[in-house]
Scaffold this motif. Structure first.
Motif, short mmCIF file in Angstrom:
data_model
loop_
_atom_site.label_atom_id
_atom_site.label_comp_id
_atom_site.label_asym_id
_atom_site.label_seq_id
_atom_site.Cartn_x
_atom_site.Cartn_y
_atom_site.Cartn_z
N ILE A 1 0.85 -1.20 0.00
CA ILE A 1 0.00 0.00 0.00
C ILE A 1 0.88 1.24 0.00
N PRO A 2 0.73 2.13 -0.97
CA PRO A 2 1.55 3.35 -1.00
C PRO A 2 1.18 4.30 0.14
N GLU A 3 2.17 4.98 0.65
CA GLU A 3 1.92 5.95 1.72
C GLU A 3 1.32 7.22 1.12
N MET A 4 0.23 7.67 1.72
CA MET A 4 -0.42 8.88 1.23
C MET A 4 0.22 10.10 1.91
N ASN A 5 1.19 10.70 1.24
CA ASN A 5 1.86 11.89 1.76
C ASN A 5 1.79 12.99 0.70
N GLU A 6 2.41 14.12 0.98
CA GLU A 6 2.35 15.25 0.07
C GLU A 6 3.00 14.93 -1.27
N GLU A 7 4.09 14.17 -1.23
CA GLU A 7 4.78 13.81 -2.47
C GLU A 7 3.88 12.96 -3.36
#
Length: 377
Positions: A112-118
């Motif tokens: 699962i990809p991390e949901m961050n600003e990038e």
């Protein structure tokens, strides 16, 4: 419970899944696959708090009995056997079905990809805005349209809530996120693209948001300007002063006060509104309350002079441009004082409210942060 939206995730066309089933999917099965894969997709799972909690409980497995409580899947089917049979026909490789056919999970090979600003910026960079779809369009209608182009990860139907009925309606515009930025660029290159007989307005999502911000800024500027003009007009009307009311005087002495001047003129029957004078000034002005009262009082002053504090003070009626200039300046000063008092009260109210609500705000630390305001169509 996971948030339900008019959003769909498209299959990426890779081989995989529990088994490679070549049997043709029915329309219902296609919808089931699409909805369940959306739940576990890169677009939804990183920000779905409820589902993220579920996948941590049993090595990623989520019981189908929980999934069928999600509104959009429940509208398609609550029969777990039908759902399993549909998911077994998926070729995306995103999902796995448990051996007992009672659970489903995202493939461990696809973290699962991390949901961050990038990541948010990366998704925005491959998301487009398209407007021009009929207001009665369904999600399936839109998916059929986008399926003819390169891989679309998800399509978001933009909606608004009717204030009276509280029901939600499609705006006729969508956000579509493509698998890659290159695929999104290819879609944008379709000049004059139509949906049925209507040409679509297509922009990068980022450009759309910038356009809306500029529109909102322009509207706010126009509104502020209009309010300022209205306020100025109201102030002028509010501070409109009667004419023929100003007496100018000079040749006083250092001991003369406004009270001395007031007493001398009141004795002649003058109704005084304001005296512009400070002790030590060489001249001053008296503004009377009644229209055209200045000449009437001036006629009562012998040879235009009154003895005040042992000195003869000369009075004359201010007329024409001289009177207008004085009254305009007076109105401007009155307006500034009014604004200053208004700002002081507003700032005092804000500071007071902040102190009163400080404890209340501290007690709300466990609440979720406010969601971003959605842009208008």
């Amino acid at each position: 419970m996971t948030e339900e939206k008019e959003i769909a995730t498209e299959s990426n066309g890779q081989e995989g899944g529990k088994e490679n089933n070549t049997e043709e999917e029915t329309e219902l099965e296609t919808s089931i696959i699409r909805q369940v894969e959306y739940y576990f997709s890169d677009a939804n799972l990183p920000r779905d708090k409820f589902l993220r909690e579920q996948v941590t409980l049993d090595d990623g497995w989520v019981p189908l009995d929980i999934l069928i409580k999600f509104n959009r899947l429940a509208k398609l089917s609550t029969d777990t056997e039908i759902i399993v049979n549909a998911l077994l026909k998926s070729t995306s490789g995103l999902l796995e079905i448990s051996d007992d056919n009672k659970k489903v999970r995202r493939s461990p090979e696809l973290p699962i990809p991390e949901m961050n600003e990038e990541r948010r910026k990366e998704m925005v960079a491959r998301t487009i805005y398209a407007k021009g779809f009929p207001k009665d369009s369904t999600l399936d209608d839109l998916l059929k349209f986008f399926k003819q182009f390169d891989e679309v990860e998800n399509v978001i139907m933009r909606k608004y809530q009717d204030r009276q009925t509280k029901s939600r309606h499609f705006k006729g515009s969508v956000f579509a996120t493509f698998k890659t930025k290159e695929q999104a660029e290819k879609f944008l290159a379709n000049k004059g693209l139509k949906y049925k007989d209507t040409e679509l307005l297509i922009l990068w999502q980022e450009n759309y948001f910038q356009m809306k911000q500029e529109e909102h800024a322009a509207k706010k500027e126009h509104k502020d300007k209009r309010n300022k003009q209205k306020e100025g007009k109201e102030e002028k009307e509010e501070f409109k002063l009667p004419t023929g009311t100003v007496l100018h005087f000079g040749q006083g002495n250092e001991k003369m006060t406004r009270e001395n001047i007031k007493d001398a003129l009141t004795a002649l029957g003058a109704e005084i509104a304001f005296i512009s004078f400070k002790v030590g000034d060489s001249e001053g002005w008296v503004r009377l309350s009644k229209e055209n009262a200045a000449k009437e009082i001036a006629e009562k002053i012998p040879e235009g002079k009154l003895t005040i504090e042992g000195v003869e003070v000369a009075f004359k009626v201010l007329e024409g441009d001289d009177e207008k200039a004085y009254l305009d300046k007076t109105i401007e000063e009155m307006s500034k004082r009014r604004k200053s008092q208004k700002n002081f009260k507003q700032n005092k109210g804000k500071h007071g409210k902040g102190k009163q609500n400080r404890k209340r705000k501290q007690e709300r630390h466990d609440e979720a942060p406010p969601a971003k305001v959605k842009a208008d169509s």
